[in-house]
Scaffold this active site. Structure first.
Site: not given
Ligand code: GDP
Ligand code: IMO
Ligand code: MG
Length: 432
Positions: A13-16, A40-41, A225, A300, A302, A332-333
């Protein structure tokens, strides 16, 4: 031709997704190489939010072909729902823009049931999985009884494969977990239908990738992940069931290590984790709550609240080592604006000793107390900044400090969820 691998440097969830969508106009191929719909991207384009789970995040760019490689595990029903939604919105007019490897393993209803049953039974030792059947699906792949996407296209053989699998899976479900068995006849009919609907997308993706490379395309590999959820390098057993590090791209997509040009490590400006497991810089009080509110830190996939804390460069240094980062992106700075003084963990105190390397065992990590240095904060809204120079002095100082502590150049800074809310200090696809 440039190949760029983009992977998460923390716990996901780093914002990939946001960055892959932003980078995609420069790439002709975008490739997922591991994981499944546990990901969840989130992509925000012109105010419209799209959440992708298994379709690569290049899909909103009409010029890209999006490959789901053999290292991915695919839930066919969920993939079809995702594709249908993209088609309905008019984003995916040409189905040949999404190609799924026939060698990717299939997530079946047994895998979902077993994932949930195991988590329930584990109680306080539960991993906190996404419940998408990821672990059980990879388990069947490794024990060599898994079913692959191409198998869905061959109903007769598929029936035999399902019958064999059912013996073992239903035994475990019923006898060990006291769950209901899965009806093979109904599953077979469903699986044949999945095959029929997926057929136009099925491809030998490694060959398509090879052709692209020969034709001089830029290729972007999209990690899911993050490094600390990697099955070998993460905080085992609180990890996912695939390799998430950059090296996994070779096996998971089918490309040689000699063909990787750059590796971009993606980190948030702070740290989050969803699910169980140790998290040294976790802030359970008011500061953590402020980060969660400001950053909308809810999963994103669950919807679970994400655990939040300060930036941890002990983790980022380990990440840089195991991935070979050539650059960092700090996302997310903007969330740190107005949050006050900023703490960065530079070491851990474990059993009375300060160390600055990431510990090898879970026990040590659980006992680790972060050692912090502080950086002054800033109050300005930075979401409108599009150059590094236009950031407030203290925001630049924070980025510079992270760069110095990790020892990897920060090439991208994200200041908002929108595609264009991005600062690029250089072109990640520039020729070597
Ligand atoms: P991913 O799994 O690495 O693709 O990241 P997620 O989409 O699960 O979670 C990142 C969340 O931060 C999402 O809701 C994005 O829309 C949001 N996001 C990404 N980059 C930024 C940013 O620079 N600033 C803010 N405020 N939100 C961001
Ligand atoms: P993105 O690509 C954050 C976590 C789950 C749990 C562990 C194992 O959006 O960054 P799993 O269902 O894979 O067997 O769960 O990994 N997890 C994530 N956490 N972002 C994800 O994907 C994740 N995919 C799995 O919360 O701790
Ligand atoms: Mg995610």
């Amino acid at each position: 031709m440039t190949t760029l691998v983009a992977v998460g440097a923390q716990w996901g969830d780093e914002g990939k997704g946001k960055l892959v969508d932003w980078l995609a106009p420069k790439a002709q191929l975008v490739v997922r190489f591991h994981g499944g719909n546990n990901a969840g991207h989130t992509l925000v384009v012109d105010g419209h939010t799209t959440v992708l789970h298994v379709v690569p995040a290049g899909v909103l760019n009409p010029g890209t072909i999006n490959l789901i490689g053999p290292g991915v595990v695919v839930d066919p029903g969920e993939l079809l729902i995702e594709l249908e939604a993209l088609k309905e919105r008019g984003v995916l007019r040409d189905p040949s823009r999404v190609r799924v490897s026939g060698r990717a393993h299939v997530i079946l209803p047994w895998h979902l049931a077993l994932d949930k049953a195991r988590e329930e039974k584990a109680r306080d030792r539960a991993i906190g999985t996404t419940g998408r059947g990821i672990g059980p699906a990879y388990e069947d792949k490794v024990t060599r009884r898994g079913i692959r996407v191409a198998d869905l296209l061959n109903p007769e053989d598929l029936r035999h494969q399902l019958d064999r699998l059912a013996e073992q899976k239903n035994f475990e479900l019923v006898e060990f977990y006291n769950w209901k068995p899965i009806d093979v006849e109904a599953l077979w009919e469903q699986a044949v239908e999945w095959g029929r609907q997926l057929e136009p997308y099925v491809d030998h993706t490694a060959r398509t990738l090879d052709r692209g490379l020969r034709d001089g395309m830029n290729v972007l590999f999209e990690g899911a992940q993050g490094t600390f959820l990697d099955i070998d390098h993460g905080t085992y057993p609180y990890v996912t069931s695939s390799n998430c590090v950059a090296g996994a791209v070779c096996a998971g997509a089918g490309i040689g290590p000699t063909q990787i040009d750059r590796v971009l490590g993606i980190t948030k400006a702070y740290t989050t984790r969803v699910g169980g497991g140790p998290f040294p810089t976790e802030e359970q009080g008011e500061f953590g709550e402020r980060l969660r509110e400001a950053g909308s830190e809810f999963g994103a996939t669950t919807g679970r609240p994400r655990r939040c804390g300060g930036l941890d460069v002990v983790m980022l240094r380990e990440s840089a080592t195991v991935n070979g980062f050539t650059a960092l992106a700090i996302n997310k700075l903007d969330i740190l604006s107005g949050i006050g003084e900023l703490k960065i963990a530079t070491g851990y105190k474990i059993d009375g000793k300060v160390r600055n390397d990431f510990p090898m065992t879970l026990g040590e990590l659980e006992r680790a107390e972060p050692v912090y240095e502080t950086q002054p904060g800033w109050t300005e809204d930075i979401t409108g900044c599009r150059t590094y120079e236009s950031l407030p002095d203290n925001a630049r100082a924070y980025v510079d400090r992270v760069e110095a502590l990790v020892g990897v150049p920060v090439e991208i800074i994200s200041v908002g969820p929108g595609r264009d809310e991005t600062i690029a200090r250089t072109d990640p696809f520039r020729p070597l």
